[in-house]
Design an enzyme around this catalytic site. Sequence first.
Site, PDB file in Angstrom:
ATOM      1  N   LEU A 106     101.341  72.242  50.652  1.00 30.48           N
ATOM      2  CA  LEU A 106     100.849  72.656  51.828  1.00 30.48           C
ATOM      3  C   LEU A 106     101.037  71.670  53.011  1.00 30.48           C
ATOM      4  CD1 LEU A 106      97.011  71.515  50.464  1.00 30.48           C
ATOM      5  CD2 LEU A 106      97.742  73.686  51.223  1.00 30.48           C
TER       6      LEU A 106
ATOM      7  N   ASN B  24     107.920  67.890  61.965  1.00 31.26           N
ATOM      8  CA  ASN B  24     108.330  69.305  62.273  1.00 31.26           C
ATOM      9  C   ASN B  24     108.925  68.291  63.783  1.00 31.26           C
ATOM     10  OD1 ASN B  24     106.475  71.803  61.854  1.00 31.26           O
ATOM     11  ND2 ASN B  24     107.898  71.069  60.258  1.00 31.26           N
TER      12      ASN B  24
ATOM     13  N   GLY C 173     112.350  80.262  61.041  1.00 27.82           N
ATOM     14  CA  GLY C 173     113.331  79.788  60.665  1.00 27.82           C
ATOM     15  C   GLY C 173     114.536  81.215  59.956  1.00 27.82           C
TER      16      GLY C 173
ATOM     17  N   ASP D 237     104.908  80.276  58.038  1.00 32.34           N
ATOM     18  CA  ASP D 237     106.048  79.439  57.419  1.00 32.34           C
ATOM     19  C   ASP D 237     106.705  80.889  57.177  1.00 32.34           C
ATOM     20  OD1 ASP D 237     108.188  77.363  57.067  1.00 32.34           O
ATOM     21  OD2 ASP D 237     107.183  77.262  54.836  1.00 32.34           O
TER      22      ASP D 237
HETATM   23  C1  IPE Z   1     104.755  74.340  57.383  1.00 32.72           C
HETATM   24  O1  IPE Z   1     105.852  74.075  57.451  1.00 32.72           O
HETATM   25  C2  IPE Z   1     104.531  73.974  58.869  1.00 32.72           C
HETATM   26  C3  IPE Z   1     104.448  74.500  59.669  1.00 32.72           C
HETATM   27  C4  IPE Z   1     104.264  75.932  59.328  1.00 32.72           C
HETATM   28  C5  IPE Z   1     103.735  74.469  61.149  1.00 32.72           C
HETATM   29  P1  IPE Z   1     107.201  73.685  57.413  1.00 32.72           P
HETATM   30  O2  IPE Z   1     108.630  74.473  56.769  1.00 32.72           O
HETATM   31  O3  IPE Z   1     107.323  72.222  58.583  1.00 32.72           O
HETATM   32  O4  IPE Z   1     106.823  72.680  55.136  1.00 32.72           O
HETATM   33  P2  IPE Z   1     107.875  72.139  54.566  1.00 32.72           P
HETATM   34  O5  IPE Z   1     109.360  71.036  55.154  1.00 32.72           O
HETATM   35  O6  IPE Z   1     108.864  73.401  54.398  1.00 32.72           O
HETATM   36  O7  IPE Z   1     107.507  71.504  53.498  1.00 32.72           O
HETATM   37  C1  IPE Z   2     107.476  77.595  60.715  1.00 33.61           C
HETATM   38  O1  IPE Z   2     109.028  78.145  60.449  1.00 33.61           O
HETATM   39  C2  IPE Z   2     107.301  77.294  61.616  1.00 33.61           C
HETATM   40  C3  IPE Z   2     107.028  75.742  62.357  1.00 33.61           C
HETATM   41  C4  IPE Z   2     107.477  74.664  61.008  1.00 33.61           C
HETATM   42  C5  IPE Z   2     107.556  74.943  63.560  1.00 33.61           C
HETATM   43  P1  IPE Z   2     110.248  77.190  60.221  1.00 33.61           P
HETATM   44  O2  IPE Z   2     110.540  76.839  61.314  1.00 33.61           O
HETATM   45  O3  IPE Z   2     109.418  76.321  58.897  1.00 33.61           O
HETATM   46  O4  IPE Z   2     111.226  78.434  59.450  1.00 33.61           O
HETATM   47  P2  IPE Z   2     111.198  78.105  57.747  1.00 33.61           P
HETATM   48  O5  IPE Z   2     110.574  77.560  57.256  1.00 33.61           O
HETATM   49  O6  IPE Z   2     112.770  77.239  58.052  1.00 33.61           O
HETATM   50  O7  IPE Z   2     112.544  79.438  57.848  1.00 33.61           O
HETATM   51 MG    MG Z   3     109.404  76.197  57.474  1.00 39.14          MG
END
Ligand code: IPE
Ligand code: IPE
Ligand code: MG
Length: 234
Positions: A188, A68, A23, A20
């Site tokens: 999680l 996602n 972004g 995570d």
């Molecule tokens: C969890 O991260 C999913 C992955 C890392 C693939 P998310 O960014 O989707 O989770 P939330 O929305 O913060 O719980």
């Molecule tokens: C995890 O990084 C990767 C995926 C869920 C595909 P994020 O895209 O959730 O990144 P943040 O949490 O927004 O920084």
């Molecule tokens: Mg995330």
Amino acid sequence: MKSDISFKDRLPAHIAFIMDGNGRWAKKRMMPRNYGHRAGVAALKKLASDVFGLGIPYMTVYAFSTENKQRPKDEVDGLIKLLRDGMEELTEEIIAGGVRVCFIGDLSFFPSDVNEVLGRVERKSRDGKNGVLTIALNYGGRDEIARAAKSLAETGGPFDADSVGARLYTADLPDPDMIVRTGGEMRLSNFMLYQAAYSELFFVKTLWPDFGKKELLKLLKDYAGRNRRFGKVR
Ligand code: IPE
Ligand code: IPE
Ligand code: MG
């Protein structure tokens, strides 16, 4: 490599990562989110070589959750493109090192050309004996358990915990000893809900593209010092 750490006899057999923070990593650089996802793939490539280099046989990564899919279309399209164009590059060295690569999750969501790439990677690495890298795509722990329940209902049981476990995507994997989440959130997010029963959990603030071997070694040392009781007295 194996000999330069003091806790090498207390390494996990299976380490899983919730990758995570891509972004936010991109946002900090005033770049689009998909730029962060590309950096995330590069980090994964390096880390997988470190994990298997240490002799840890199983590594699983959460790359795309069932939830996602609800992200903006350009981000989902970018992630799909990354799978199509980046997966073979990502796994090439890993496979050359004798590691088997598997994908878990509901892959039917992805277009057929992506499925061809994933199938090719699995076939190419099928005979790997030095470890297993599992990549979770369109994966959700609840969806996985629901599928196992449906399959059990169809076959008429037996309705016990082991039979559920045997019908999960991860039936051939040991439960993860360690689950590491980067990016600072302490949850999680639908990852390995059944398998995490006795996993040791680690939450680090580092954003996934910045996570590397140095921090991995720190966590492994921490893991080596934990007292895992599995509900018993030790
Ligand atoms: C969890 O991260 C999913 C992955 C890392 C693939 P998310 O960014 O989707 O989770 P939330 O929305 O913060 O719980
Ligand atoms: C995890 O990084 C990767 C995926 C869920 C595909 P994020 O895209 O959730 O990144 P943040 O949490 O927004 O920084
Ligand atoms: Mg995330």
